[in-house]
Design a protein around this motif. Structure first.
Motif, PDB file in Angstrom:
ATOM      1  N   LEU A 138       0.853  -1.187   0.000  1.00  0.00           N
ATOM      2  CA  LEU A 138       0.000   0.000   0.000  1.00  0.00           C
ATOM      3  C   LEU A 138       0.886   1.234   0.000  1.00  0.00           C
ATOM      4  CD1 LEU A 138      -2.926   1.166   0.264  1.00  0.00           C
ATOM      5  CD2 LEU A 138      -2.522   1.211   2.737  1.00  0.00           C
ATOM      6  N   THR A 139       0.483   2.239  -0.783  1.00  0.00           N
ATOM      7  CA  THR A 139       1.192   3.520  -0.807  1.00  0.00           C
ATOM      8  C   THR A 139       0.223   4.623  -0.451  1.00  0.00           C
ATOM      9  OG1 THR A 139       2.788   2.767  -2.464  1.00  0.00           O
ATOM     10  CG2 THR A 139       2.475   5.147  -2.245  1.00  0.00           C
ATOM     11  N   ILE A 140       0.556   5.369   0.611  1.00  0.00           N
ATOM     12  CA  ILE A 140      -0.253   6.503   1.046  1.00  0.00           C
ATOM     13  C   ILE A 140       0.355   7.772   0.456  1.00  0.00           C
ATOM     14  CG2 ILE A 140      -1.206   7.722   3.028  1.00  0.00           C
ATOM     15  CD1 ILE A 140      -2.067   4.823   2.930  1.00  0.00           C
ATOM     16  N   TRP A 141      -0.384   8.430  -0.424  1.00  0.00           N
ATOM     17  CA  TRP A 141       0.103   9.635  -1.089  1.00  0.00           C
ATOM     18  C   TRP A 141      -0.528  10.865  -0.443  1.00  0.00           C
ATOM     19  CZ3 TRP A 141      -2.077  11.526  -6.391  1.00  0.00           C
ATOM     20  CH2 TRP A 141      -1.433  12.720  -6.763  1.00  0.00           C
ATOM     21  N   PHE A 142       0.307  11.668   0.205  1.00  0.00           N
ATOM     22  CA  PHE A 142      -0.121  12.925   0.803  1.00  0.00           C
ATOM     23  C   PHE A 142      -0.035  14.000  -0.283  1.00  0.00           C
ATOM     24  CE2 PHE A 142       0.873  10.251   4.276  1.00  0.00           C
ATOM     25  CZ  PHE A 142       0.224  10.722   5.403  1.00  0.00           C
ATOM     26  N   ASP A 143      -1.168  14.285  -0.898  1.00  0.00           N
ATOM     27  CA  ASP A 143      -1.189  15.194  -2.044  1.00  0.00           C
ATOM     28  C   ASP A 143      -1.447  16.619  -1.570  1.00  0.00           C
ATOM     29  OD1 ASP A 143      -1.216  16.133  -4.645  1.00  0.00           O
ATOM     30  OD2 ASP A 143      -3.337  15.648  -4.960  1.00  0.00           O
ATOM     31  N   LEU A 144      -0.570  17.522  -1.959  1.00  0.00           N
ATOM     32  CA  LEU A 144      -0.647  18.916  -1.520  1.00  0.00           C
ATOM     33  C   LEU A 144      -0.148  19.828  -2.630  1.00  0.00           C
ATOM     34  CD1 LEU A 144      -1.209  20.606   1.143  1.00  0.00           C
ATOM     35  CD2 LEU A 144       1.275  20.598   1.453  1.00  0.00           C
ATOM     36  N   PRO A 145      -0.839  20.950  -2.906  1.00  0.00           N
ATOM     37  CA  PRO A 145      -0.328  21.902  -3.893  1.00  0.00           C
ATOM     38  C   PRO A 145       1.036  22.442  -3.465  1.00  0.00           C
ATOM     39  CG  PRO A 145      -2.644  22.346  -3.401  1.00  0.00           C
ATOM     40  CD  PRO A 145      -2.174  21.329  -2.403  1.00  0.00           C
ATOM     41  N   PRO A 146       1.942  22.623  -4.407  1.00  0.00           N
ATOM     42  CA  PRO A 146       3.290  23.100  -4.070  1.00  0.00           C
ATOM     43  C   PRO A 146       3.301  24.406  -3.297  1.00  0.00           C
ATOM     44  CG  PRO A 146       3.242  22.288  -6.316  1.00  0.00           C
ATOM     45  CD  PRO A 146       1.828  22.298  -5.843  1.00  0.00           C
ATOM     46  N   GLU A 147       2.356  25.304  -3.576  1.00  0.00           N
ATOM     47  CA  GLU A 147       2.343  26.592  -2.881  1.00  0.00           C
ATOM     48  C   GLU A 147       2.087  26.406  -1.391  1.00  0.00           C
ATOM     49  OE1 GLU A 147       0.532  25.781  -5.513  1.00  0.00           O
ATOM     50  OE2 GLU A 147       1.606  26.870  -7.105  1.00  0.00           O
ATOM     51  N   MET A 148       1.195  25.491  -1.041  1.00  0.00           N
ATOM     52  CA  MET A 148       0.917  25.217   0.365  1.00  0.00           C
ATOM     53  C   MET A 148       2.118  24.555   1.029  1.00  0.00           C
ATOM     54  SD  MET A 148      -3.063  23.925   0.386  1.00  0.00           S
ATOM     55  CE  MET A 148      -3.046  23.836   2.198  1.00  0.00           C
ATOM     56  N   ALA A 149       2.764  23.642   0.306  1.00  0.00           N
ATOM     57  CA  ALA A 149       3.946  22.977   0.851  1.00  0.00           C
ATOM     58  C   ALA A 149       5.057  23.985   1.117  1.00  0.00           C
ATOM     59  CB  ALA A 149       4.420  21.899  -0.113  1.00  0.00           C
ATOM     60  N   ALA A 150       5.258  24.930   0.187  1.00  0.00           N
ATOM     61  CA  ALA A 150       6.311  25.931   0.350  1.00  0.00           C
ATOM     62  C   ALA A 150       6.047  26.810   1.573  1.00  0.00           C
ATOM     63  CB  ALA A 150       6.410  26.790  -0.908  1.00  0.00           C
ATOM     64  N   ALA A 151       4.780  27.148   1.808  1.00  0.00           N
ATOM     65  CA  ALA A 151       4.437  27.967   2.970  1.00  0.00           C
ATOM     66  C   ALA A 151       4.750  27.223   4.262  1.00  0.00           C
ATOM     67  CB  ALA A 151       2.957  28.349   2.917  1.00  0.00           C
ATOM     68  N   ARG A 152       4.500  25.919   4.281  1.00  0.00           N
ATOM     69  CA  ARG A 152       4.791  25.122   5.469  1.00  0.00           C
ATOM     70  C   ARG A 152       6.298  25.035   5.730  1.00  0.00           C
ATOM     71  NH1 ARG A 152       0.842  19.802   4.954  1.00  0.00           N
ATOM     72  NH2 ARG A 152      -1.180  20.886   5.185  1.00  0.00           N
ATOM     73  N   LEU A 153       7.076  25.004   4.668  1.00  0.00           N
ATOM     74  CA  LEU A 153       8.525  24.846   4.813  1.00  0.00           C
ATOM     75  C   LEU A 153       9.241  26.163   5.098  1.00  0.00           C
ATOM     76  CD1 LEU A 153       9.296  22.350   1.893  1.00  0.00           C
ATOM     77  CD2 LEU A 153       9.390  21.853   4.345  1.00  0.00           C
ATOM     78  N   ALA A 154       8.532  27.275   4.943  1.00  0.00           N
ATOM     79  CA  ALA A 154       9.180  28.587   5.024  1.00  0.00           C
ATOM     80  C   ALA A 154       9.873  28.812   6.364  1.00  0.00           C
ATOM     81  CB  ALA A 154       8.157  29.692   4.773  1.00  0.00           C
ATOM     82  N   ASP A 155       9.274  28.313   7.426  1.00  0.00           N
ATOM     83  CA  ASP A 155       9.848  28.534   8.760  1.00  0.00           C
ATOM     84  C   ASP A 155      10.557  27.297   9.291  1.00  0.00           C
ATOM     85  OD1 ASP A 155       8.830  31.141   8.838  1.00  0.00           O
ATOM     86  OD2 ASP A 155       6.880  30.419   9.536  1.00  0.00           O
ATOM     87  N   ALA A 156      10.791  26.310   8.439  1.00  0.00           N
ATOM     88  CA  ALA A 156      11.447  25.077   8.869  1.00  0.00           C
ATOM     89  C   ALA A 156      12.966  25.268   8.857  1.00  0.00           C
ATOM     90  CB  ALA A 156      11.032  23.915   7.971  1.00  0.00           C
ATOM     91  N   ARG A 157      13.664  24.141   8.977  1.00  0.00           N
ATOM     92  CA  ARG A 157      15.131  24.189   8.971  1.00  0.00           C
ATOM     93  C   ARG A 157      15.649  24.688   7.620  1.00  0.00           C
ATOM     94  NH1 ARG A 157      13.120  19.429   7.727  1.00  0.00           N
ATOM     95  NH2 ARG A 157      13.980  18.272   5.965  1.00  0.00           N
ATOM     96  N   ALA A 158      16.937  24.937   7.556  1.00  0.00           N
ATOM     97  CA  ALA A 158      17.547  25.342   6.289  1.00  0.00           C
ATOM     98  C   ALA A 158      17.273  24.278   5.233  1.00  0.00           C
ATOM     99  CB  ALA A 158      19.050  25.524   6.469  1.00  0.00           C
ATOM    100  N   PRO A 159      16.781  24.660   4.061  1.00  0.00           N
ATOM    101  CA  PRO A 159      16.388  23.669   3.060  1.00  0.00           C
ATOM    102  C   PRO A 159      17.580  22.921   2.482  1.00  0.00           C
ATOM    103  CG  PRO A 159      16.297  25.881   2.121  1.00  0.00           C
ATOM    104  CD  PRO A 159      16.560  26.038   3.594  1.00  0.00           C
ATOM    105  N   ASP A 160      17.359  21.629   2.166  1.00  0.00           N
ATOM    106  CA  ASP A 160      18.391  20.854   1.492  1.00  0.00           C
ATOM    107  C   ASP A 160      18.299  21.103  -0.017  1.00  0.00           C
ATOM    108  OD1 ASP A 160      16.437  19.087   0.338  1.00  0.00           O
ATOM    109  OD2 ASP A 160      16.420  17.895   2.179  1.00  0.00           O
TER     110      ASP A 160
END
Length: 226
Positions: A138-160
């Protein structure tokens, strides 16, 4: 004899929120008496973790990326995933081969036919019959628009090296996931990862209850988890 365990993979673009649900799901399975192995890709073994560090930090082309990803995956399958499945465990893996087709295939635009060849070479003849390829149950796909994902990552650790890619890259990655899901609808469950955490958890556990892998009411676990 077929391994008795269950192999469940979690997929989605960076920032989709999949990783936050893996430990909670592992706890739910353990409450049912299951033995659970939680692992990730790239990585999962000492060798594959060294490869992960190269992939996330060193500049390289798409073919080199793909070869390294599959090299790490082969070691991961041999040393962790297949032995755990043979013991009858539930294996929860944060990303697997669908990510390679999404990131290197979709995001980088690398040849999917070459990826398919590497997939078969890497995932065949380990614990199964030589001609049979290891795929997730089974594969669980967490589907999210890139713009929403980018907003979530904005305050996270330094990006790889991958997290720092532009939204257009993640749009192609998302399309790569959509194509994989369309090709294997019986294996994929798509979750709307833009919903609140508890709602995503309910989608996730509901899909497993339908398969008889979890008991009804398991969604309450996620609602109380931090």
């Amino acid at each position: 004899m077929e391994p008795a365990g269950r192999f469940i993979t979690f997929e989605g673009i960076d920032g989709a929120g999949k990783s936050s649900h893996i430990d909670t799901l592992a706890a739910a399975f353990r409450r049912l008496g299951e033995t659970v192995t939680v692992t990730r890709e790239p990585g999962g073994t000492p060798l594959a973790e060294k490869i992960r560090a190269l992939l996330l930090n060193d500049a390289m082309d798409a073919l080199t990326e793909s070869l390294l990803v599959f090299a790490g995956r082969r070691d991961h399958l041999r040393c962790v995933i297949e032995p755990a499945l043979a013991r009858g465990e539930v294996v929860l893996c944060d990303r697997f081969t669908d990510a390679t087709f999404a990131y290197q295939g979709g995001g980088r635009g690398f040849d999917a036919k070459v990826l398919s060849i590497l997939e078969r070479i890497t995932q065949s003849g380990i614990a199964l019959e030589p001609e049979k390829m290891r795929d997730p149950d089974l594969t669980i796909w967490f589907d999210l628009p890139p713009e929403m994902a980018a907003a979530r990552l904005a305050d996270a650790r330094a990006p790889d090296r991958f997290e720092s890619q532009p939204a257009e890259f993640f749009g192609r990655v998302r399309q790569g996931y959509a194509e994989r899901a369309s090709a294997a609808p019986q294996r994929f469950v798509r979750l709307d990862a833009g919903q609140p955490r508890d709602a995503v958890w309910s989608q996730l556990t509901g899909s497993l209850v339908q398969r008889g892998w979890l008991q009804a009411g398991t969604s309450d676990v996620g609602a109380s988890a931090s």
